[in-house]
Design an enzyme around this catalytic site. Structure first.
Site, PDB file in Angstrom:
ATOM      1  N   ARG A  94       0.878  -1.185   0.000  1.00 18.39           N
ATOM      2  CA  ARG A  94       0.000   0.000   0.000  1.00 18.39           C
ATOM      3  C   ARG A  94       0.911   1.229   0.000  1.00 18.39           C
ATOM      4  NH1 ARG A  94      -5.117   0.155   3.663  1.00 18.39           N
ATOM      5  NH2 ARG A  94      -5.753   1.508   1.948  1.00 18.39           N
ATOM      6  N   ASP A 247      -2.894   9.311   7.184  1.00 22.73           N
ATOM      7  CA  ASP A 247      -1.963   8.267   6.725  1.00 22.73           C
ATOM      8  C   ASP A 247      -0.585   8.823   6.429  1.00 22.73           C
ATOM      9  OD1 ASP A 247      -4.737   7.167   6.170  1.00 22.73           O
ATOM     10  OD2 ASP A 247      -3.439   5.432   5.872  1.00 22.73           O
TER      11      ASP A 247
HETATM   12  O1  MRU Z   1      -7.688   2.459   3.744  1.00 24.70           O
HETATM   13  P1  MRU Z   1      -7.568   2.384   5.230  1.00 24.70           P
HETATM   14  O2  MRU Z   1      -8.754   1.770   5.885  1.00 24.70           O
HETATM   15  O3  MRU Z   1      -6.266   1.767   5.658  1.00 24.70           O
HETATM   16  O4  MRU Z   1      -7.545   3.909   5.654  1.00 24.70           O
HETATM   17  C1  MRU Z   1      -7.424   4.256   7.003  1.00 24.70           C
HETATM   18  C2  MRU Z   1      -7.534   5.703   7.233  1.00 24.70           C
HETATM   19  O5  MRU Z   1      -7.726   6.476   6.329  1.00 24.70           O
HETATM   20  C3  MRU Z   1      -7.313   6.179   8.631  1.00 24.70           C
HETATM   21  O6  MRU Z   1      -8.026   7.350   8.856  1.00 24.70           O
HETATM   22  C4  MRU Z   1      -5.818   6.446   8.799  1.00 24.70           C
HETATM   23  O7  MRU Z   1      -5.074   5.286   8.560  1.00 24.70           O
HETATM   24  C5  MRU Z   1      -5.472   7.009  10.086  1.00 24.70           C
HETATM   25  S1  MRU Z   1      -5.574   5.737  11.276  1.00 24.70           S
HETATM   26  C6  MRU Z   1      -5.119   5.818  12.682  1.00 24.70           C
END
Ligand code: MRU
Length: 370
Positions: A94, A247
């Site tokens: 990712r 992220d």
């Molecule tokens: O695609 P995901 O479910 O991994 O995305 C997660 C998010 O966007 C969260 O808001 C982000 O990782 C912050 S988490 C503590």
């Protein structure tokens, strides 16, 4: 956090469980909220697959899973070549969350100078340290966020604090506590009346499925809303604060989070609602400034847009988890998974070291670097 009275972390070691030694236990987040199932990751390949398919997700948890993935690889083959291959395999899963690269680099830096025979144990210790530090950072974010919520609540004595969140930045996205949800858990446990508007968060619905699940298990009052409802609620004075995770946060305080976050920030600014972003230090990318120009945005499968997963509620198949099609055959979909909210729209960054202004100066004041 507790699930039906039992304390859980999102990731744990299962000693002597894999072909090279250990296995890594995780909760399968693709089945929540309908089924609580755990999985054992027994190889680097399985760890990479779990991240790619979002069995585990959320920036901090992806990082810890990557760290344990390197351990799994080194338990089978501790050579330089195996380390390099595992690093690449995990890092490619990712692209947006910086925590993944950060954790992989941290483990690699620890093990690379060691003789091969010592590498797997060192990777295990480092992955465990990253996990424990994540818990401590998230709990500290909770304490700093609680202080902020108490200030907001003091402006409307006796009334319930109304908070809106997007996606899942709770304990399922981390090892424990969460980032954006940690202050909410702290507030609820401190007896501060709080209610959470939960954006469903299309296309994968991490809000409707994961955030609602977490808040329900913890007994926090909440309501699931469609992603388009937030602006309307803000216009009618029904939101006191927005709080989300991130992220990747740039050196100057731009934040990249789940697609749709930017629109919430715009609506919040238009309505004078404070917009907070909660993050541990592991989410800061000190190498870049301009989030819109420089952060790679993951483009996921269009079927996540044209289809939807849920539990069948009626008929003979009731109870089964199924995928259904929403759009006509042949209509293409486009699925950017994240967007960037510029620092100018962020009221404050809630970190484990305190609340910073969303700017290079603000971050440097807390972390002493730029
Ligand atoms: O695609 P995901 O479910 O991994 O995305 C997660 C998010 O966007 C969260 O808001 C982000 O990782 C912050 S988490 C503590």
């Amino acid at each position: 956090m507790n699930i039906d009275g039992k304390p859980w972390r999102t990731i744990w070691l299962e000693p002597d469980g894999g072909p090279g030694g250990d296995a890594v236990g995780v909760i399968d987040q693709t089945l929540l909220p309908h089924q609580f199932t755990t999985r054992s990751l027994r190889s680097c390949q399985e760890a990479a697959e779990a991240i790619r398919t979002m069995v585990v997700r959320g920036a901090p948890l992806i990082g810890v899973t990557g760290a344990y993935g390197l351990m799994l690889a080194l338990q089978l083959d501790p050579s330089d070549a195996a380390l390099a291959a595992a690093f690449e395999q995990l890092n490619a899963t990712r692209p947006t969350a910086i925590n993944l690269r950060w954790a992989l680099e941290r483990v690699r830096a620890k093990v690379q100078p060691l003789p091969p025979a010592e590498r797997a144990e060192a990777a295990k210790a480092e992955a465990a340290a990253i996990a424990d530090e994540d818990v401590a950072m998230c709990e500290a974010i909770g304490d700093h966020g609680l202080a902020l919520f108490q200030q907001l609540a003091a402006r409307k004595p006796g009334a319930t604090l109304q908070v809106l969140t997007h996606c899942n930045a709770g304990w399922l996205a981390t090892v424990d506590w969460g980032t954006a949800l940690a202050p909410i858990y702290k507030a609820h446990r401190a007896g501060l009346p709080i209610h959470v508007w939960v954006d469903e968060t299309r296309p994968r619905n991490q809000g409707a499925s994961l955030t609602a699940y977490e808040l329900g298990k913890e007994g926090v009052p909440h309501t699931v809303i469609v992603d388009n409802a937030g602006g309307h609620l803000m216009q009618h004075g029904l939101v006191d604060a927005v709080i989300v995770g991130t992220d990747r946060t740039t050196r100057r305080g731009d934040v990249c989070n789940k697609i749709g976050t930017y629109l919430k920030a715009l609506a919040a600014r238009d309505n004078g609602v404070p917009f907070y972003v909660a993050l541990p230090a592991s989410t800061i990318d000190w190498t870049i400034d301009d989030g819109v120009a420089e952060i790679p945005i993951e483009a996921r499968n269009a079927e996540e847009v044209t289809q939807i997963q849920g539990r069948i509620s009626t008929g003979s198949a009731a109870g089964e988890i199924a995928q259904v099609q929403l759009s006509p055959n042949g209509s293409p979909g486009f699925n950017p998974a994240f967007d960037v909210t510029p620092a100018r729209l962020v009221t404050g960054l809630i970190t484990e070291r305190g609340v910073a202004e969303a700017s290079e100066a603000g971050l440097r004041e807390l972390y002493g670097r730029g």
